[in-house]
Design a protein around this motif. Structure first.
Motif, mmCIF file in Angstrom:
data_model
loop_
_atom_site.group_PDB
_atom_site.id
_atom_site.type_symbol
_atom_site.label_atom_id
_atom_site.label_comp_id
_atom_site.label_asym_id
_atom_site.label_seq_id
_atom_site.Cartn_x
_atom_site.Cartn_y
_atom_site.Cartn_z
ATOM 1 N N VAL A 160 8.169 -18.312 -9.910
ATOM 2 C CA VAL A 160 6.936 -17.567 -10.188
ATOM 3 C C VAL A 160 6.049 -17.651 -8.952
ATOM 4 N N THR A 161 5.596 -16.495 -8.475
ATOM 5 C CA THR A 161 4.719 -16.458 -7.301
ATOM 6 C C THR A 161 3.486 -15.625 -7.614
ATOM 7 N N ILE A 162 2.297 -16.196 -7.373
ATOM 8 C CA ILE A 162 1.059 -15.423 -7.475
ATOM 9 C C ILE A 162 0.954 -14.565 -6.227
ATOM 10 N N THR A 163 0.901 -13.246 -6.405
ATOM 11 C CA THR A 163 0.855 -12.337 -5.253
ATOM 12 C C THR A 163 -0.549 -11.814 -4.968
ATOM 13 N N GLU A 164 -1.408 -11.853 -5.978
ATOM 14 C CA GLU A 164 -2.782 -11.377 -5.774
ATOM 15 C C GLU A 164 -3.690 -12.059 -6.780
ATOM 16 N N SER A 165 -4.811 -12.552 -6.306
ATOM 17 C CA SER A 165 -5.744 -13.261 -7.179
ATOM 18 C C SER A 165 -7.165 -12.849 -6.828
ATOM 19 N N MET A 189 -9.538 -17.342 -21.842
ATOM 20 C CA MET A 189 -10.078 -17.645 -20.516
ATOM 21 C C MET A 189 -11.422 -16.919 -20.358
ATOM 22 N N SER A 190 -12.406 -17.615 -19.846
ATOM 23 C CA SER A 190 -13.723 -17.008 -19.688
ATOM 24 C C SER A 190 -14.153 -16.942 -18.229
ATOM 25 N N CYS A 191 -13.222 -17.256 -17.316
ATOM 26 C CA CYS A 191 -13.593 -17.336 -15.900
ATOM 27 C C CYS A 191 -13.646 -15.974 -15.231
ATOM 28 N N GLY A 192 -13.066 -14.934 -15.846
ATOM 29 C CA GLY A 192 -13.070 -13.621 -15.239
ATOM 30 C C GLY A 192 -12.042 -13.510 -14.130
ATOM 31 N N GLY A 193 -11.964 -12.301 -13.544
ATOM 32 C CA GLY A 193 -11.011 -12.076 -12.476
ATOM 33 C C GLY A 193 -9.678 -11.560 -12.989
ATOM 34 N N SER A 194 -8.726 -11.431 -12.076
ATOM 35 C CA SER A 194 -7.397 -10.952 -12.442
ATOM 36 C C SER A 194 -6.356 -11.648 -11.579
ATOM 37 N N VAL A 195 -5.114 -11.630 -12.057
ATOM 38 C CA VAL A 195 -4.035 -12.265 -11.328
ATOM 39 C C VAL A 195 -2.765 -11.436 -11.453
ATOM 40 N N LYS A 196 -2.118 -11.208 -10.317
ATOM 41 C CA LYS A 196 -0.824 -10.532 -10.282
ATOM 42 C C LYS A 196 0.220 -11.510 -9.772
ATOM 43 N N GLY A 197 1.435 -11.278 -10.167
ATOM 44 C CA GLY A 197 2.493 -12.150 -9.683
ATOM 45 C C GLY A 197 3.858 -11.528 -9.844
ATOM 46 N N TYR A 198 4.839 -12.262 -9.385
ATOM 47 C CA TYR A 198 6.221 -11.790 -9.478
ATOM 48 C C TYR A 198 7.103 -12.951 -9.929
ATOM 49 N N ILE A 199 7.978 -12.637 -10.879
ATOM 50 C CA ILE A 199 8.929 -13.627 -11.370
ATOM 51 C C ILE A 199 10.313 -13.228 -10.865
ATOM 52 N N LYS A 200 10.834 -14.008 -9.955
ATOM 53 C CA LYS A 200 12.156 -13.758 -9.375
ATOM 54 C C LYS A 200 13.178 -14.655 -10.069
ATOM 55 N N ILE A 201 14.205 -14.042 -10.640
ATOM 56 C CA ILE A 201 15.234 -14.797 -11.349
ATOM 57 C C ILE A 201 16.398 -15.102 -10.396
ATOM 58 N N PHE A 202 16.756 -16.366 -10.352
ATOM 59 C CA PHE A 202 17.911 -16.810 -9.579
ATOM 60 C C PHE A 202 18.994 -17.248 -10.560
ATOM 61 N N LYS A 203 20.174 -16.697 -10.430
ATOM 62 C CA LYS A 203 21.259 -17.050 -11.335
ATOM 63 C C LYS A 203 22.521 -17.361 -10.547
ATOM 64 N N LYS A 235 10.770 -9.525 -12.595
ATOM 65 C CA LYS A 235 9.709 -8.624 -13.068
ATOM 66 C C LYS A 235 8.351 -9.050 -12.521
ATOM 67 N N GLU A 236 7.467 -8.059 -12.306
ATOM 68 C CA GLU A 236 6.077 -8.332 -11.966
ATOM 69 C C GLU A 236 5.275 -8.656 -13.226
ATOM 70 N N PHE A 237 4.154 -9.347 -13.060
ATOM 71 C CA PHE A 237 3.249 -9.540 -14.190
ATOM 72 C C PHE A 237 1.811 -9.362 -13.706
ATOM 73 N N TYR A 238 0.933 -9.056 -14.660
ATOM 74 C CA TYR A 238 -0.476 -8.838 -14.332
ATOM 75 C C TYR A 238 -1.332 -9.236 -15.534
ATOM 76 N N PHE A 239 -2.371 -10.016 -15.288
ATOM 77 C CA PHE A 239 -3.325 -10.368 -16.323
ATOM 78 C C PHE A 239 -4.738 -10.105 -15.815
ATOM 79 N N ASP A 240 -5.510 -9.365 -16.610
ATOM 80 C CA ASP A 240 -6.930 -9.161 -16.334
ATOM 81 C C ASP A 240 -7.675 -10.133 -17.249
ATOM 82 N N LEU A 241 -8.248 -11.176 -16.675
ATOM 83 C CA LEU A 241 -8.860 -12.235 -17.479
ATOM 84 C C LEU A 241 -10.155 -11.801 -18.157
#
Length: 257
Positions: free
Chosen positions: A22-27, A87-101, A73-79
């Protein structure tokens, strides 16, 4: 910590266990962790953190779903908008989940004429290849051959559910020995076993004596698509063609227009 996460992902994949990076790509705003933060997730474990709380919980759940599906897959949460996250801190976070098999693997059980031809076809492919035989004369024939008791040598192979087993040993008894070891000890995507109709019926009768019908419908025997002229090379081709059909959920049809 980041090195530990990457090392663990590598080691687990080498041991046949899929994992997620899991990598946070934008915060933006007051999010718990910043861009570039990573975390490793496995079926029953995780290492590192992307900030804890409900976001991390949701990401871990999503990662484990993706591990099962084998896709990234990518993920995105708007807090601010997703109040149910708690969560009450506000902001948003994007990330990417890379699967290794684990790498797709073919285990050739039998280093004779057909096994040799299969190896020749696949040696430059993306498949990891293992070869097993109980005859000492093949000890120097391949760089990756395992010589010993077939049942035990199969047990020793590191687990990898993305494995395609090809049983082409020297005879009926060793074919059955190989088949029993796979069914009793291993996960697999495919089991193919060479043999005549009479031989296949006999081996299935032997398996029925074990009072375990989990194997039923999972064994491709006689092995291969019906396309060869009966020579070792063409038999090897039809075996590889069948494996690719299973692996890629392929269709037996011509491409021509």
């Amino acid at each position: 910590m980041e090195i530990n996460i990457l090392e663990k992902i590598f080691k687990e994949v080498e041991n046949g266990v899929s994992g997620a990076l899991v990598t946070i790509t934008e915060s933006q705003g007051s999010t718990p962790r910043k861009s570039g933060t990573i975390m490793g997730v496995w079926k029953d474990d995780f290492l590192g953190t992307i900030g804890g709380g409900m976001i991390e919980h949701r990401v871990i759940e999503l990662s484990r779903e993706l591990i099962k599906e084998g896709r990234s897959k990518e993920f995105y949460f708007d807090l601010t908008k997703e109040a149910e996250l708690g969560m009450s801190c506000g902001g948003s976070v994007k990330g990417y989940i890379k699967i290794f098999k684990p790498k797709n693997r073919i285990v050739i059980i039998g280093a004779g004429h057909i096994g040799e031809k299969i190896y020749g076809i696949l040696k430059n492919s993306e498949f990891q290849i293992e070869i097993i035989d109980d005859r000492l004369e093949y000890i120097n024939s391949f760089s990756n051959v395992r010589i010993g008791n077939i049942y035990e040598e199969i047990k020793k192979i590191p687990e990898n559910p993305n494995t395609y087993y090809v049983i082409v040993t020297k005879g009926h008894s060793t074919d059955l020995e190989a088949l029993k070891s796979i069914l009793e000890n291993k996960k697999y995507n495919y089991i193919g076993m060479v043999g005549s109709k009479r031989k296949v019926i006999g081996i299935k009768e032997e398996l029925l004596k074990l009072n375990d019908e989990n194997w039923n419908g999972k064994i491709y025997s006689p092995i291969g698509l019906k396309i060869s002229d009966g020579t070792p090379f063409e038999i090897a081709l039809e075996i590889v063609a069948e494996i690719l059909t299973v692996k890629n959920e392929g269709k037996l049809e011509h491409r021509r227009i």
